[in-house]
Design a protein around this motif. Structure first.
Motif, PDB file in Angstrom:
ATOM      1  N   ALA A  25      55.263  18.450-117.997  1.00 54.44           N
ATOM      2  CA  ALA A  25      55.037  19.891-118.068  1.00 54.44           C
ATOM      3  C   ALA A  25      53.707  20.203-118.755  1.00 54.44           C
ATOM      4  O   ALA A  25      52.983  21.125-118.354  1.00 54.44           O
ATOM      5  CB  ALA A  25      56.189  20.562-118.798  1.00 54.44           C
ATOM      6  N   THR A  26      53.375  19.427-119.792  1.00 60.95           N
ATOM      7  CA  THR A  26      52.097  19.623-120.492  1.00 60.95           C
ATOM      8  C   THR A  26      50.916  19.361-119.561  1.00 60.95           C
ATOM      9  O   THR A  26      49.946  20.129-119.530  1.00 60.95           O
ATOM     10  CB  THR A  26      52.012  18.698-121.721  1.00 60.95           C
ATOM     11  OG1 THR A  26      53.077  19.019-122.625  1.00 60.95           O
ATOM     12  CG2 THR A  26      50.692  18.861-122.453  1.00 60.95           C
ATOM     13  N   PHE A  50      65.044  20.295-116.136  1.00 62.01           N
ATOM     14  CA  PHE A  50      64.237  21.368-115.568  1.00 62.01           C
ATOM     15  C   PHE A  50      65.091  22.497-115.001  1.00 62.01           C
ATOM     16  O   PHE A  50      64.559  23.457-114.453  1.00 62.01           O
ATOM     17  CB  PHE A  50      63.329  20.816-114.463  1.00 62.01           C
ATOM     18  CG  PHE A  50      62.147  20.049-114.967  1.00 62.01           C
ATOM     19  CD1 PHE A  50      60.978  20.686-115.336  1.00 62.01           C
ATOM     20  CD2 PHE A  50      62.191  18.664-115.085  1.00 62.01           C
ATOM     21  CE1 PHE A  50      59.879  19.981-115.803  1.00 62.01           C
ATOM     22  CE2 PHE A  50      61.110  17.948-115.554  1.00 62.01           C
ATOM     23  CZ  PHE A  50      59.945  18.614-115.918  1.00 62.01           C
ATOM     24  N   GLY A  51      66.399  22.357-115.097  1.00 65.13           N
ATOM     25  CA  GLY A  51      67.285  23.371-114.534  1.00 65.13           C
ATOM     26  C   GLY A  51      67.248  23.426-113.018  1.00 65.13           C
ATOM     27  O   GLY A  51      67.479  24.470-112.415  1.00 65.13           O
ATOM     28  N   LEU A  52      66.977  22.287-112.382  1.00 65.10           N
ATOM     29  CA  LEU A  52      66.823  22.221-110.927  1.00 65.10           C
ATOM     30  C   LEU A  52      67.955  21.466-110.246  1.00 65.10           C
ATOM     31  O   LEU A  52      67.824  21.068-109.089  1.00 65.10           O
ATOM     32  CB  LEU A  52      65.480  21.560-110.579  1.00 65.10           C
ATOM     33  CG  LEU A  52      64.223  22.272-111.087  1.00 65.10           C
ATOM     34  CD1 LEU A  52      62.985  21.415-110.826  1.00 65.10           C
ATOM     35  CD2 LEU A  52      64.072  23.631-110.415  1.00 65.10           C
ATOM     36  N   LYS A  76      60.050  21.605-106.141  1.00 63.61           N
ATOM     37  CA  LYS A  76      58.989  22.309-106.868  1.00 63.61           C
ATOM     38  C   LYS A  76      59.575  23.168-107.973  1.00 63.61           C
ATOM     39  O   LYS A  76      60.532  23.905-107.760  1.00 63.61           O
ATOM     40  CB  LYS A  76      58.170  23.190-105.924  1.00 63.61           C
ATOM     41  CG  LYS A  76      56.923  23.776-106.581  1.00 63.61           C
ATOM     42  CD  LYS A  76      56.129  24.616-105.614  1.00 63.61           C
ATOM     43  CE  LYS A  76      54.775  25.008-106.195  1.00 63.61           C
ATOM     44  NZ  LYS A  76      54.837  25.623-107.531  1.00 63.61           N
ATOM     45  N   ASP A  77      58.993  23.039-109.158  1.00 70.55           N
ATOM     46  CA  ASP A  77      59.347  23.924-110.263  1.00 70.55           C
ATOM     47  C   ASP A  77      58.418  25.136-110.180  1.00 70.55           C
ATOM     48  O   ASP A  77      57.207  25.016-110.396  1.00 70.55           O
ATOM     49  CB  ASP A  77      59.177  23.206-111.606  1.00 70.55           C
ATOM     50  CG  ASP A  77      59.767  24.000-112.765  1.00 70.55           C
ATOM     51  OD1 ASP A  77      59.662  25.244-112.739  1.00 70.55           O
ATOM     52  OD2 ASP A  77      60.325  23.389-113.692  1.00 70.55           O
ATOM     53  N   LYS A  78      58.963  26.281-109.862  1.00 70.32           N
ATOM     54  CA  LYS A  78      58.158  27.474-109.603  1.00 70.32           C
ATOM     55  C   LYS A  78      57.484  28.034-110.853  1.00 70.32           C
ATOM     56  O   LYS A  78      56.652  28.935-110.759  1.00 70.32           O
ATOM     57  CB  LYS A  78      59.031  28.541-108.942  1.00 70.32           C
ATOM     58  CG  LYS A  78      59.535  28.131-107.563  1.00 70.32           C
ATOM     59  CD  LYS A  78      60.396  29.208-106.946  1.00 70.32           C
ATOM     60  CE  LYS A  78      60.899  28.768-105.564  1.00 70.32           C
ATOM     61  NZ  LYS A  78      61.780  29.800-104.949  1.00 70.32           N
ATOM     62  N   ARG A  79      57.838  27.513-112.001  1.00 74.50           N
ATOM     63  CA  ARG A  79      57.196  27.968-113.231  1.00 74.50           C
ATOM     64  C   ARG A  79      55.801  27.379-113.412  1.00 74.50           C
ATOM     65  O   ARG A  79      55.054  27.777-114.310  1.00 74.50           O
ATOM     66  CB  ARG A  79      58.078  27.617-114.441  1.00 74.50           C
ATOM     67  CG  ARG A  79      59.411  28.362-114.464  1.00 74.50           C
ATOM     68  CD  ARG A  79      60.376  27.764-115.453  1.00 74.50           C
ATOM     69  NE  ARG A  79      60.797  26.424-115.084  1.00 74.50           N
ATOM     70  CZ  ARG A  79      61.810  25.756-115.661  1.00 74.50           C
ATOM     71  NH1 ARG A  79      62.492  26.347-116.629  1.00 74.50           N
ATOM     72  NH2 ARG A  79      62.127  24.552-115.268  1.00 74.50           N
ATOM     73  N   PHE A  80      55.465  26.402-112.569  1.00 78.94           N
ATOM     74  CA  PHE A  80      54.167  25.736-112.653  1.00 78.94           C
ATOM     75  C   PHE A  80      53.473  25.818-111.300  1.00 78.94           C
ATOM     76  O   PHE A  80      54.118  25.918-110.251  1.00 78.94           O
ATOM     77  CB  PHE A  80      54.335  24.264-113.050  1.00 78.94           C
ATOM     78  CG  PHE A  80      55.060  24.050-114.346  1.00 78.94           C
ATOM     79  CD1 PHE A  80      54.367  23.940-115.538  1.00 78.94           C
ATOM     80  CD2 PHE A  80      56.443  23.958-114.374  1.00 78.94           C
ATOM     81  CE1 PHE A  80      55.029  23.729-116.736  1.00 78.94           C
ATOM     82  CE2 PHE A  80      57.116  23.759-115.571  1.00 78.94           C
ATOM     83  CZ  PHE A  80      56.410  23.644-116.746  1.00 78.94           C
ATOM     84  N   LEU A  83      54.018  21.329-110.077  1.00 80.34           N
ATOM     85  CA  LEU A  83      54.870  20.339-110.728  1.00 80.34           C
ATOM     86  C   LEU A  83      56.094  20.124-109.853  1.00 80.34           C
ATOM     87  O   LEU A  83      56.782  21.082-109.487  1.00 80.34           O
ATOM     88  CB  LEU A  83      55.297  20.773-112.136  1.00 80.34           C
ATOM     89  CG  LEU A  83      56.044  19.691-112.932  1.00 80.34           C
ATOM     90  CD1 LEU A  83      55.732  19.795-114.423  1.00 80.34           C
ATOM     91  CD2 LEU A  83      57.556  19.769-112.738  1.00 80.34           C
ATOM     92  N   TYR A  84      56.351  18.854-109.540  1.00 84.07           N
ATOM     93  CA  TYR A  84      57.446  18.508-108.644  1.00 84.07           C
ATOM     94  C   TYR A  84      58.335  17.457-109.303  1.00 84.07           C
ATOM     95  O   TYR A  84      57.854  16.592-110.044  1.00 84.07           O
ATOM     96  CB  TYR A  84      56.915  17.967-107.318  1.00 84.07           C
ATOM     97  CG  TYR A  84      56.012  18.930-106.591  1.00 84.07           C
ATOM     98  CD1 TYR A  84      56.511  19.788-105.618  1.00 84.07           C
ATOM     99  CD2 TYR A  84      54.650  18.993-106.891  1.00 84.07           C
ATOM    100  CE1 TYR A  84      55.674  20.683-104.952  1.00 84.07           C
ATOM    101  CE2 TYR A  84      53.814  19.881-106.233  1.00 84.07           C
ATOM    102  CZ  TYR A  84      54.334  20.720-105.263  1.00 84.07           C
ATOM    103  OH  TYR A  84      53.508  21.607-104.626  1.00 84.07           O
ATOM    104  N   VAL A  85      59.610  17.541-109.008  1.00 85.90           N
ATOM    105  CA  VAL A  85      60.588  16.593-109.535  1.00 85.90           C
ATOM    106  C   VAL A  85      61.273  15.907-108.359  1.00 85.90           C
ATOM    107  O   VAL A  85      61.617  16.556-107.365  1.00 85.90           O
ATOM    108  CB  VAL A  85      61.640  17.309-110.407  1.00 85.90           C
ATOM    109  CG1 VAL A  85      62.751  16.345-110.821  1.00 85.90           C
ATOM    110  CG2 VAL A  85      60.977  17.923-111.635  1.00 85.90           C
ATOM    111  N   MET A  86      61.464  14.601-108.469  1.00 81.57           N
ATOM    112  CA  MET A  86      62.244  13.854-107.496  1.00 81.57           C
ATOM    113  C   MET A  86      63.428  13.239-108.226  1.00 81.57           C
ATOM    114  O   MET A  86      63.259  12.428-109.128  1.00 81.57           O
ATOM    115  CB  MET A  86      61.406  12.763-106.815  1.00 81.57           C
ATOM    116  CG  MET A  86      62.098  12.125-105.609  1.00 81.57           C
ATOM    117  SD  MET A  86      61.091  10.823-104.810  1.00 81.57           S
ATOM    118  CE  MET A  86      59.726  11.782-104.171  1.00 81.57           C
TER     119      MET A  86
END
Length: 240
Positions: A25-26, A50-52, A76-80, A83-86
């Motif tokens: 996130a940083t 990430f709450g995803l 995709k984390d829409k707050r960024f 930034l993507y999470v798998m």
């Protein structure tokens, strides 16, 4: 060409996934494109940080076995901006995956994204070997307990055997009063035990636990000492 960071720990409970989420996130807050992979197959947790968790359709196992394309498994984390999470598979690998599978995936991701962060399983079993394939640098997350430090040192030796030369240590869950009172190993002793450079210290703070339970990386809130500390840790790692 991007860079792949492996986030590892010698034992569970050190805050490895918390660090992976907030480190990613940083980097994303700075305008970088970031992908965070959960390689803890059978124990999927990164999506929760990430709450995803409700957005998971495909996972990293599906990608590595050819069930889906890479983009189909990226959340995709829409707050960024980027930034993507798998997510990890809820089932453990049955032995069909090899380090070559992971190396190929890392090379493809590095061609598109600035940073790839791999949240490895705890310990030094085959999961570490799989996670480390394609890794450029490693960050060992540990805490000021002798058992955790011993396991971290063992992990560090394994990472060196796997060919990862650039390694860093992040000390988490630090209670300064316990160190000064002699109820926990002091920093000087810890830096003697661990060979890689100390990239930073993260104090024990209930707000970190609250943020993970809420699925919100704590570094999203600017101006806190925790966010500023993560910024400094990130700088030390990137500028080493």
């Amino acid at each position: 060409m991007g860079k792949v960071f492996l986030i590892a720990s010698g034992k569970g409970g050190t805050g490895k996934t918390m660090f992976a989420a907030n480190f990613g996130a940083t980097l994303a807050k700075r305008g970088n494109s970031v992908v965070i992979l959960d390689l803890d197959l059978g124990l999927r947790n990164l999506d929760l940080y990430f709450g995803l968790e409700n957005n998971v359709v495909y996972d990293v196992y599906d990608v590595l076995t050819g069930v889906c394309r890479i983009k189909q498994a990226l959340i995709k984390d829409k707050r960024f901006e980027e930034l993507y999470v798998m997510a990890a598979s809820p089932s453990r690998d049955d032995g069909t995956l090899t380090p070559l599978h992971m190396q190929v995936l890392c090379e493809k991701l590095k061609n598109t994204y600035d940073y790839v962060i791999i949240d490895a399983p705890s310990g030094i079993d085959d999961g570490l070997v799989l996670s480390a394939a394609g890794t450029d640098e490693a960050i060992i997350v540990t805490m000021p307990e002798y058992s955790a430090l011993r396991d971290a040192d063992t992990l560090d030796r394994e990472l060196l055997k796997l060919g990862i030369k650039n390694r860093y240590v992040v000390l988490n869950k630090v209670i300064a009063e316990m160190m000064s009172s002699g109820f926990a190993p002091r920093l000087r002793e810890i830096t003697t035990i661990m060979r890689p450079p100390l990239a930073g210290v993260i104090q024990f703070d209930e707000n970190i636990q609250i943020s993970t339970n809420l699925g919100v990386p704590i570094v999203l809130k600017d101006g806190t000492y925790i966010q500023e500390n993560f910024d400094k840790i990130t700088d030390r790692i990137l500028n080493a």
